[in-house]
Scaffold this motif. Structure first.
Motif, PDB file in Angstrom:
ATOM      1  N   UNK A 122       0.828  -1.211   0.000  1.00 51.13           N
ATOM      2  CA  UNK A 122       0.000   0.000   0.000  1.00 51.13           C
ATOM      3  C   UNK A 122       0.859   1.256   0.000  1.00 51.13           C
ATOM      4  N   UNK A 123       1.950   1.210   0.749  1.00 48.95           N
ATOM      5  CA  UNK A 123       2.866   2.362   0.826  1.00 48.95           C
ATOM      6  C   UNK A 123       3.517   2.613  -0.527  1.00 48.95           C
ATOM      7  N   UNK A 124       4.054   1.567  -1.128  1.00 47.42           N
ATOM      8  CA  UNK A 124       4.751   1.725  -2.409  1.00 47.42           C
ATOM      9  C   UNK A 124       3.808   2.170  -3.519  1.00 47.42           C
ATOM     10  N   UNK A 125       2.544   1.814  -3.392  1.00 48.66           N
ATOM     11  CA  UNK A 125       1.552   2.246  -4.390  1.00 48.66           C
ATOM     12  C   UNK A 125       1.113   3.692  -4.165  1.00 48.66           C
ATOM     13  N   UNK A 126       1.527   4.268  -3.033  1.00 48.40           N
ATOM     14  CA  UNK A 126       1.217   5.665  -2.749  1.00 48.40           C
ATOM     15  C   UNK A 126      -0.090   5.903  -2.023  1.00 48.40           C
ATOM     16  N   UNK A 127      -0.782   4.836  -1.639  1.00 47.69           N
ATOM     17  CA  UNK A 127      -2.092   5.019  -1.033  1.00 47.69           C
ATOM     18  C   UNK A 127      -2.021   5.575   0.390  1.00 47.69           C
ATOM     19  N   UNK A 128      -1.006   5.200   1.145  1.00 49.93           N
ATOM     20  CA  UNK A 128      -0.917   5.684   2.525  1.00 49.93           C
ATOM     21  C   UNK A 128      -0.408   7.119   2.606  1.00 49.93           C
ATOM     22  N   UNK A 129       0.072   7.647   1.502  1.00 50.05           N
ATOM     23  CA  UNK A 129       0.543   9.036   1.487  1.00 50.05           C
ATOM     24  C   UNK A 129      -0.391   9.926   0.676  1.00 50.05           C
ATOM     25  N   UNK A 130      -1.621   9.458   0.473  1.00 51.22           N
ATOM     26  CA  UNK A 130      -2.539  10.205  -0.402  1.00 51.22           C
ATOM     27  C   UNK A 130      -2.863  11.597   0.132  1.00 51.22           C
ATOM     28  N   UNK A 131      -2.786  11.780   1.463  1.00 47.61           N
ATOM     29  CA  UNK A 131      -3.127  13.085   2.037  1.00 47.61           C
ATOM     30  C   UNK A 131      -1.930  14.042   2.100  1.00 47.61           C
ATOM     31  N   UNK A 132      -0.731  13.536   1.871  1.00 53.94           N
ATOM     32  CA  UNK A 132       0.471  14.373   1.918  1.00 53.94           C
ATOM     33  C   UNK A 132       0.550  15.217   0.649  1.00 53.94           C
ATOM     34  N   UNK A 133       0.781  16.521   0.778  1.00 56.03           N
ATOM     35  CA  UNK A 133       0.866  17.386  -0.408  1.00 56.03           C
ATOM     36  C   UNK A 133       1.948  16.917  -1.384  1.00 56.03           C
ATOM     37  N   UNK A 134       1.749  17.217  -2.655  1.00 53.63           N
ATOM     38  CA  UNK A 134       2.689  16.790  -3.693  1.00 53.63           C
ATOM     39  C   UNK A 134       4.093  17.331  -3.455  1.00 53.63           C
ATOM     40  N   UNK A 135       4.202  18.519  -2.878  1.00 51.67           N
ATOM     41  CA  UNK A 135       5.527  19.112  -2.656  1.00 51.67           C
ATOM     42  C   UNK A 135       6.370  18.302  -1.683  1.00 51.67           C
ATOM     43  N   UNK A 136       5.719  17.451  -0.897  1.00 42.26           N
ATOM     44  CA  UNK A 136       6.448  16.596   0.039  1.00 42.26           C
ATOM     45  C   UNK A 136       6.481  15.140  -0.418  1.00 42.26           C
ATOM     46  N   UNK A 137       6.057  14.884  -1.648  1.00 35.34           N
ATOM     47  CA  UNK A 137       6.139  13.542  -2.187  1.00 35.34           C
ATOM     48  C   UNK A 137       4.852  12.737  -2.152  1.00 35.34           C
ATOM     49  N   UNK A 138       3.773  13.344  -1.691  1.00 31.91           N
ATOM     50  CA  UNK A 138       2.495  12.644  -1.638  1.00 31.91           C
ATOM     51  C   UNK A 138       1.629  12.926  -2.843  1.00 31.91           C
TER      52      UNK A 138
END
Length: 384
Positions: free
Chosen positions: A42-58
């Motif tokens: 889930x992490x590698x697919x980016x789902x757990x960082x969906x709320x993190x702004x794009x400027x920080x890699x989310x």
């Protein structure tokens, strides 16, 4: 996000979850093992960082998307409780953390190098009476010294960071009991053995929950989130997100149970006819379906209000209550539909039955939701 994009995300999550078959979840449940491989995927697919702004890699997405992700996880037969905390804890850091804190931690969390999974709020003597917590953080120069205990701190053994609520001013020295509490970001890996002790609690489900003890733990003052003494307000904001996301998980559970029961009722033949032909079997499934669909509407409403910055306390609480009740109704119905087979491990019902029962009491008791609505929405006298 438009409907088609959200549908694409749901389908992608479902495909990922399909790579973790029921046997995987039976094994982790049987062994009381943390589903590291699933969380990593889930992490590698980016789902757990969906709320993190794009400027920080989310991905910079909203709570509606986060809710959809967790709903699909549960609807697939998996268990998002192993990692859902990162989503609802994230709001406190995003909304109240400073620029330095965000730059220091968010990229690592988005990349998967850091896990923000532990939420240190509940205490043995306080429970859901958060203002009665006894864990203290006393400032000494450029650090705070933390002493106390937390309980039901899930995923503490599998997290790098903890969001911790502690009293920085004694309760008898603040004008309001909601004041004098502060939020800290604790580096758990550095703290274990240096003032932080983690003790697992064995429970009826594989929830990786623990007790956490603090003994003169040093936390850098720069790890204070927002203003000192304002932590209760920050935590409440995060709790609304938590309730909405947990409610979405309950909807996913309900849909899994309903799908499982419906298919079985079509296939199971007794006395020469499919049991689904009998109204005694049909009606409970239909009632569970209605309850889950109605609850899903409230979850959507609560998520929409929250991500638009509007007050969402009432809706978040109602969503959690209605969804928890709907998932439990569906669970009970599904077990009854399957009869004795529902107790067999190979059908996965008994595992999901145990898992979804938790949400009647966590992250907030359904009785407290009713008390909140009675007092703060309906204007009835305070009952506690």
């Amino acid at each position: 996000m438009d409907t088609s994009a959200l549908t694409e995300i749901r389908e992608a999550v479902a495909r990922l979850c399909a790579t973790f078959p029921p046997e995987y979840w039976r094994e982790t449940d049987r062994e009381r093992r943390y589903p590291t491989e699933f969380v990593k995927a889930l992490t590698e697919a980016g789902y757990l960082s969906c709320l993190i702004p794009e400027e920080y890699g989310g991905s910079g997405l909203g709570l509606t998307t986060a809710a959809a992700i967790l709903e699909e996880v549960q609807a697939s037969g998996a268990n998002g409780a192993a990692c859902h905390a990162q989503m609802y804890i994230m709001g406190t850091l995003l909304r109240h953390g400073n620029v330095m804190q965000k730059a220091k931690y968010l990229p690592g969390i988005a990349e998967g190098k850091l896990r923000l999974q532990a939420f240190g709020v509940t205490e043995p003597s306080a429970g859901t009476d958060t203002t009665s917590i006894r864990t203290t953080a006393v400032k000494q120069g450029d650090k705070y010294i933390v002493n106390g205990q937390k309980v039901w701190t899930s995923r503490a053994e599998h997290s790098d960071l903890m969001l911790l609520l502690a009293r920085t001013t004694p309760r008898d020295k603040v004008p309001k009991r909601t004041e004098g509490m502060s939020v800290f970001l604790v580096d758990m890996k550095a703290a274990v053995g240096r003032g932080l002790t983690i003790r697992p609690i064995r429970t009826m489900i594989n929830h990786a929950t623990t007790e956490v003890f603090f003994e003169n733990l040093e936390v850098p003052a720069e790890n204070l989130i927002g203003e000192e003494g304002k932590g209760f307000r920050y935590i409440l904001d995060g709790m609304n997100a938590e309730r909405i996301l947990i409610a979405a998980e309950c909807i996913g559970d309900a849909r899994w149970f309903i799908g499982k029961a419906t298919n079985y009722a079509k296939e199971r033949v007794v006395f020469g006819r499919a049991i689904g032909q009998n109204q005694g079997v049909q009606f409970p499934i239909a009632r569970a379906y209605m309850a889950s669909e109605a609850a899903a509407l409230m979850v959507t409403r609560a998520a929409t209000l929250y991500e638009s910055g509007q007050p969402a306390g009432k809706e978040a609480n109602m969503a959690k209550q209605l969804a928890a009740e709907a998932s439990w109704q569906a669970a009970d119905m599904c077990l009854q539909t399957h009869g004795g087979y529902g107790f067999a491990e190979e059908y996965d019902i008994e595992r999901k039955f145990r898992e979804t029962r938790l949400y009647q009491i966590a992250p907030i008791s359904t009785n407290l939701v009713l008390s909140y609505l009675a007092e703060h929405v309906l204007g009835l006298p305070r009952s506690y």
